[in-house]
Design a protein around this motif. Structure first.
Motif, PDB file in Angstrom:
ATOM      1  N   ALA A 208      50.785  48.614  89.023  1.00 28.14           N
ATOM      2  CA  ALA A 208      50.559  49.471  90.186  1.00 28.14           C
ATOM      3  C   ALA A 208      51.738  50.403  90.412  1.00 28.14           C
ATOM      4  CB  ALA A 208      50.317  48.596  91.419  1.00 28.14           C
ATOM      5  N   MET A 209      52.949  49.868  90.248  1.00 26.67           N
ATOM      6  CA  MET A 209      54.138  50.706  90.424  1.00 26.67           C
ATOM      7  C   MET A 209      54.183  51.825  89.384  1.00 26.67           C
ATOM      8  SD  MET A 209      58.137  49.582  90.259  1.00 26.67           S
ATOM      9  CE  MET A 209      58.007  49.346  88.479  1.00 26.67           C
ATOM     10  N   LEU A 210      53.848  51.481  88.129  1.00 26.43           N
ATOM     11  CA  LEU A 210      53.855  52.501  87.082  1.00 26.43           C
ATOM     12  C   LEU A 210      52.784  53.561  87.324  1.00 26.43           C
ATOM     13  CD1 LEU A 210      54.369  50.250  83.914  1.00 26.43           C
ATOM     14  CD2 LEU A 210      56.063  51.667  85.076  1.00 26.43           C
ATOM     15  N   MET A 211      51.608  53.155  87.788  1.00 26.16           N
ATOM     16  CA  MET A 211      50.550  54.113  88.069  1.00 26.16           C
ATOM     17  C   MET A 211      50.939  55.042  89.218  1.00 26.16           C
ATOM     18  SD  MET A 211      48.114  53.856  85.925  1.00 26.16           S
ATOM     19  CE  MET A 211      46.860  54.792  86.795  1.00 26.16           C
ATOM     20  N   ILE A 212      51.549  54.466  90.245  1.00 27.36           N
ATOM     21  CA  ILE A 212      52.013  55.309  91.364  1.00 27.36           C
ATOM     22  C   ILE A 212      53.058  56.301  90.876  1.00 27.36           C
ATOM     23  CG2 ILE A 212      53.304  55.262  93.537  1.00 27.36           C
ATOM     24  CD1 ILE A 212      51.933  52.591  94.142  1.00 27.36           C
ATOM     25  N   GLN A 213      53.959  55.812  89.994  1.00 23.92           N
ATOM     26  CA  GLN A 213      55.006  56.691  89.470  1.00 23.92           C
ATOM     27  C   GLN A 213      54.410  57.817  88.629  1.00 23.92           C
ATOM     28  OE1 GLN A 213      58.131  56.626  90.272  1.00 23.92           O
ATOM     29  NE2 GLN A 213      58.804  58.253  88.879  1.00 23.92           N
ATOM     30  N   MET A 214      53.334  57.523  87.915  1.00 25.08           N
ATOM     31  CA  MET A 214      52.706  58.546  87.080  1.00 25.08           C
ATOM     32  C   MET A 214      51.885  59.532  87.905  1.00 25.08           C
ATOM     33  SD  MET A 214      51.426  56.270  83.820  1.00 25.08           S
ATOM     34  CE  MET A 214      50.488  57.665  83.182  1.00 25.08           C
ATOM     35  N   ILE A 215      51.118  59.005  88.863  1.00 32.94           N
ATOM     36  CA  ILE A 215      50.204  59.862  89.625  1.00 32.94           C
ATOM     37  C   ILE A 215      50.934  60.657  90.707  1.00 32.94           C
ATOM     38  CG2 ILE A 215      48.197  59.826  91.167  1.00 32.94           C
ATOM     39  CD1 ILE A 215      47.240  57.337  89.638  1.00 32.94           C
ATOM     40  N   LYS A 216      51.866  59.997  91.380  1.00 38.99           N
ATOM     41  CA  LYS A 216      52.584  60.663  92.471  1.00 38.99           C
ATOM     42  C   LYS A 216      54.057  60.278  92.402  1.00 38.99           C
ATOM     43  CE  LYS A 216      52.229  61.573  97.460  1.00 38.99           C
ATOM     44  NZ  LYS A 216      52.176  63.037  97.234  1.00 38.99           N
ATOM     45  N   PRO A 217      54.853  60.968  91.588  1.00 38.79           N
ATOM     46  CA  PRO A 217      56.253  60.586  91.394  1.00 38.79           C
ATOM     47  C   PRO A 217      57.086  60.612  92.673  1.00 38.79           C
ATOM     48  CG  PRO A 217      55.539  62.158  89.724  1.00 38.79           C
ATOM     49  CD  PRO A 217      54.458  62.107  90.738  1.00 38.79           C
ATOM     50  N   ASP A 218      56.698  61.430  93.648  1.00 37.29           N
ATOM     51  CA  ASP A 218      57.484  61.529  94.880  1.00 37.29           C
ATOM     52  C   ASP A 218      56.972  60.589  95.972  1.00 37.29           C
ATOM     53  OD1 ASP A 218      55.078  62.810  95.199  1.00 37.29           O
ATOM     54  OD2 ASP A 218      55.905  64.529  96.301  1.00 37.29           O
ATOM     55  N   TYR A 219      56.209  59.586  95.617  1.00 35.24           N
ATOM     56  CA  TYR A 219      55.582  58.703  96.605  1.00 35.24           C
ATOM     57  C   TYR A 219      56.623  57.985  97.469  1.00 35.24           C
ATOM     58  CZ  TYR A 219      52.487  55.083  98.488  1.00 35.24           C
ATOM     59  OH  TYR A 219      51.779  54.252  99.326  1.00 35.24           O
ATOM     60  N   TYR A 220      57.733  57.575  96.859  1.00 36.77           N
ATOM     61  CA  TYR A 220      58.747  56.815  97.583  1.00 36.77           C
ATOM     62  C   TYR A 220      59.897  57.677  98.112  1.00 36.77           C
ATOM     63  CZ  TYR A 220      56.508  52.704  95.491  1.00 36.77           C
ATOM     64  OH  TYR A 220      55.608  51.737  95.117  1.00 36.77           O
ATOM     65  N   ASP A 221      59.800  58.970  97.959  1.00 34.22           N
ATOM     66  CA  ASP A 221      60.905  59.834  98.385  1.00 34.22           C
ATOM     67  C   ASP A 221      61.204  59.718  99.876  1.00 34.22           C
ATOM     68  OD1 ASP A 221      61.146  60.623  95.823  1.00 34.22           O
ATOM     69  OD2 ASP A 221      60.281  62.623  96.076  1.00 34.22           O
ATOM     70  N   GLY A 222      60.179  59.457 100.688  1.00 31.99           N
ATOM     71  CA  GLY A 222      60.386  59.391 102.134  1.00 31.99           C
ATOM     72  C   GLY A 222      61.179  58.181 102.590  1.00 31.99           C
ATOM     73  N   VAL A 223      61.231  57.126 101.751  1.00 35.54           N
ATOM     74  CA  VAL A 223      61.929  55.902 102.170  1.00 35.54           C
ATOM     75  C   VAL A 223      63.127  55.566 101.279  1.00 35.54           C
ATOM     76  CG1 VAL A 223      59.853  54.898 103.190  1.00 35.54           C
ATOM     77  CG2 VAL A 223      60.336  54.505 100.773  1.00 35.54           C
ATOM     78  N   LYS A 224      63.357  56.331 100.231  1.00 35.73           N
ATOM     79  CA  LYS A 224      64.453  56.024  99.322  1.00 35.73           C
ATOM     80  C   LYS A 224      65.815  56.057  99.998  1.00 35.73           C
ATOM     81  CE  LYS A 224      62.665  57.156  94.737  1.00 35.73           C
ATOM     82  NZ  LYS A 224      62.750  58.067  93.567  1.00 35.73           N
ATOM     83  N   GLU A 225      65.972  56.919 100.988  1.00 29.04           N
ATOM     84  CA  GLU A 225      67.271  57.080 101.636  1.00 29.04           C
ATOM     85  C   GLU A 225      67.483  56.114 102.796  1.00 29.04           C
ATOM     86  OE1 GLU A 225      69.368  58.963 100.199  1.00 29.04           O
ATOM     87  OE2 GLU A 225      67.879  59.702  98.762  1.00 29.04           O
ATOM     88  N   THR A 226      66.487  55.315 103.136  1.00 28.16           N
ATOM     89  CA  THR A 226      66.646  54.373 104.245  1.00 28.16           C
ATOM     90  C   THR A 226      67.496  53.189 103.805  1.00 28.16           C
ATOM     91  OG1 THR A 226      64.616  53.219 103.617  1.00 28.16           O
ATOM     92  CG2 THR A 226      64.409  55.024 105.204  1.00 28.16           C
ATOM     93  N   PRO A 227      68.237  52.560 104.725  1.00 28.24           N
ATOM     94  CA  PRO A 227      69.145  51.464 104.340  1.00 28.24           C
ATOM     95  C   PRO A 227      68.424  50.211 103.837  1.00 28.24           C
ATOM     96  CG  PRO A 227      69.063  51.722 106.725  1.00 28.24           C
ATOM     97  CD  PRO A 227      68.360  52.893 106.159  1.00 28.24           C
ATOM     98  N   LEU A 228      67.169  50.010 104.214  1.00 32.00           N
ATOM     99  CA  LEU A 228      66.451  48.806 103.802  1.00 32.00           C
ATOM    100  C   LEU A 228      65.734  48.949 102.464  1.00 32.00           C
ATOM    101  CD1 LEU A 228      64.833  47.671 107.189  1.00 32.00           C
ATOM    102  CD2 LEU A 228      66.802  46.677 106.021  1.00 32.00           C
ATOM    103  N   TYR A 229      65.707  50.145 101.906  1.00 27.53           N
ATOM    104  CA  TYR A 229      64.932  50.375 100.681  1.00 27.53           C
ATOM    105  C   TYR A 229      65.445  49.513  99.521  1.00 27.53           C
ATOM    106  CZ  TYR A 229      63.047  52.708  96.557  1.00 27.53           C
ATOM    107  OH  TYR A 229      62.440  52.966  95.364  1.00 27.53           O
ATOM    108  N   LEU A 230      66.739  49.601  99.232  1.00 24.04           N
ATOM    109  CA  LEU A 230      67.298  48.865  98.095  1.00 24.04           C
ATOM    110  C   LEU A 230      67.237  47.345  98.291  1.00 24.04           C
ATOM    111  CD1 LEU A 230      68.608  49.046  95.346  1.00 24.04           C
ATOM    112  CD2 LEU A 230      70.841  49.237  96.466  1.00 24.04           C
ATOM    113  N   PRO A 231      67.644  46.800  99.463  1.00 22.06           N
ATOM    114  CA  PRO A 231      67.526  45.340  99.638  1.00 22.06           C
ATOM    115  C   PRO A 231      66.104  44.825  99.499  1.00 22.06           C
ATOM    116  CG  PRO A 231      68.950  46.276 101.317  1.00 22.06           C
ATOM    117  CD  PRO A 231      68.318  47.426 100.620  1.00 22.06           C
TER     118      PRO A 231
END
Length: 322
Positions: free
Chosen positions: A275-298
């Protein structure tokens, strides 16, 4: 809708890493090292004119390459699998392959993707080590499965030879000449060692420990008991052959029964990754809105940990020992 080909590129690079390893292996050692010919490697070397003592020394040297090398960093994770697979690469060569394939992966990622250098370096190291680990593991599994399948036939050959009056060493040598690799060369080497004075049960027990097969240990114990207390070795081995075949049959049956659970576990483990790979292929910017939040990496790390735990737990549940 913009499609990202990055996941497919990563998969292609990892596949190319595996092909490079196999190509180097065949180029360095030839097709005979693959143990898939009808004539086992020991007989092939003898047929080429090599003396029995030289062949024995060569085979003993090859099988001891991966013994007692745990002090090498990282290689300890590969040692047991490399020993079971009788991989002809030395430990130093495997380490160099990891480094070289990591560099190869880094170059391929540089030309094929636009990821950051730090990410490329991490992925390249993962491809280098992961490729070698996967290749060695597949070699070990293939070899052990082949030995398990060949063992009952080899024991039956020994039984027939013992019943017509041959001593155990000669019966073992006859079986070694009739059985293909990987078991044929191993039995032939043990027969040669017995002819030079080594204890038969000790040689068989060492072989059983090296490949970690319970059936080989049973054979070593049976021979050892017969040597110490006497008895009809042919009848003992005939019973052992029936036990080995029954265990092998039971193992196949258990594998068939647990196949549904294994595939369910593989699906449940692989679906989040797919599912993660399909999201990355279909919509590469899907996670751009939350990548900069402090909880994303943990949270991403927590998800990965739970996924690994799921894979290990599902594998343990379906791995039934026979």
């Amino acid at each position: 809708m913009e499609l990202s080909l990055s996941p497919l590129i990563y998969a292609a690079i990892f596949g190319s890493v595996l092909l490079v390893i196999q190509g180097i292996y065949l180029l360095a050692f030839g097709k005979s090292i693959e143990h898939d010919s009808k004539m086992n490697r020991r007989l092939e070397l003898l047929q080429k004119g090599a003396a029995k003592k030289d062949v024995m020394e060569q085979l003993r040297k090859e099988r001891s390459v991966h013994s007692g090398k745990m002090s090498i960093p990282i290689y300890g994770l590969l040692e047991e699998r490399a020993r079971k697979g009788n991989v002809a690469f030395s430990p130093q060569t495997l380490m160099l392959l990891m480094v070289g394939l990591s560099a190869f992966s880094f170059v391929m990622l540089t030309f094929a993707t636009t990821t950051e250098p730090a990410i490329r370096a991490a992925m390249s190291a993962a491809f280098g080590f992961g490729g070698v680990f996967f290749w060695v593991s597949s070699k070990a599994k293939k070899r052990i499965d082949a030995i398990e399948a060949q063992l009952p036939e080899a024991i039956d050959l020994m039984v027939r030879s013992l019943r017509v009056g041959h001593p155990f060493g000669a019966a073992l040598a006859i079986a070694a000449d009739e059985v293909a690799d990987p078991l044929g060369s191993e039995l032939g080497l043990i027969a040669d060692e017995i002819s030079y004075g080594r204890d038969a049960s000790e040689a068989l027990a060492e072989f059983g420990e090296r490949v970690d097969l319970q059936d080989i240990r049973f054979l070593a114990v049976a021979v050892g008991i017969q040597q110490k207390s006497g008895g009809n070795l042919a009848e003992i081995l005939d019973g052992l052959s029936k036990v080995v075949r029954a265990r092998f049959k039971l193992f196949r049956r258990v594998r068939a029964i647990t196949a549904e659970a294994k595939w369910s576990g593989m699906f449940l483990s692989g679906f989040p990754i797919a599912a993660m790979l399909m999201i990355q292929m279909i919509k590469p910017d899907y996670y751009d809105g939350v990548k900069e939040t402090p909880l994303y990496l943990p949270l991403a790390i927590v998800v990965v940990i739970f996924l690994v735990i799921n894979i290990l737990y599902m594998r343990k549940m379906t791995n039934i020992k026979v």
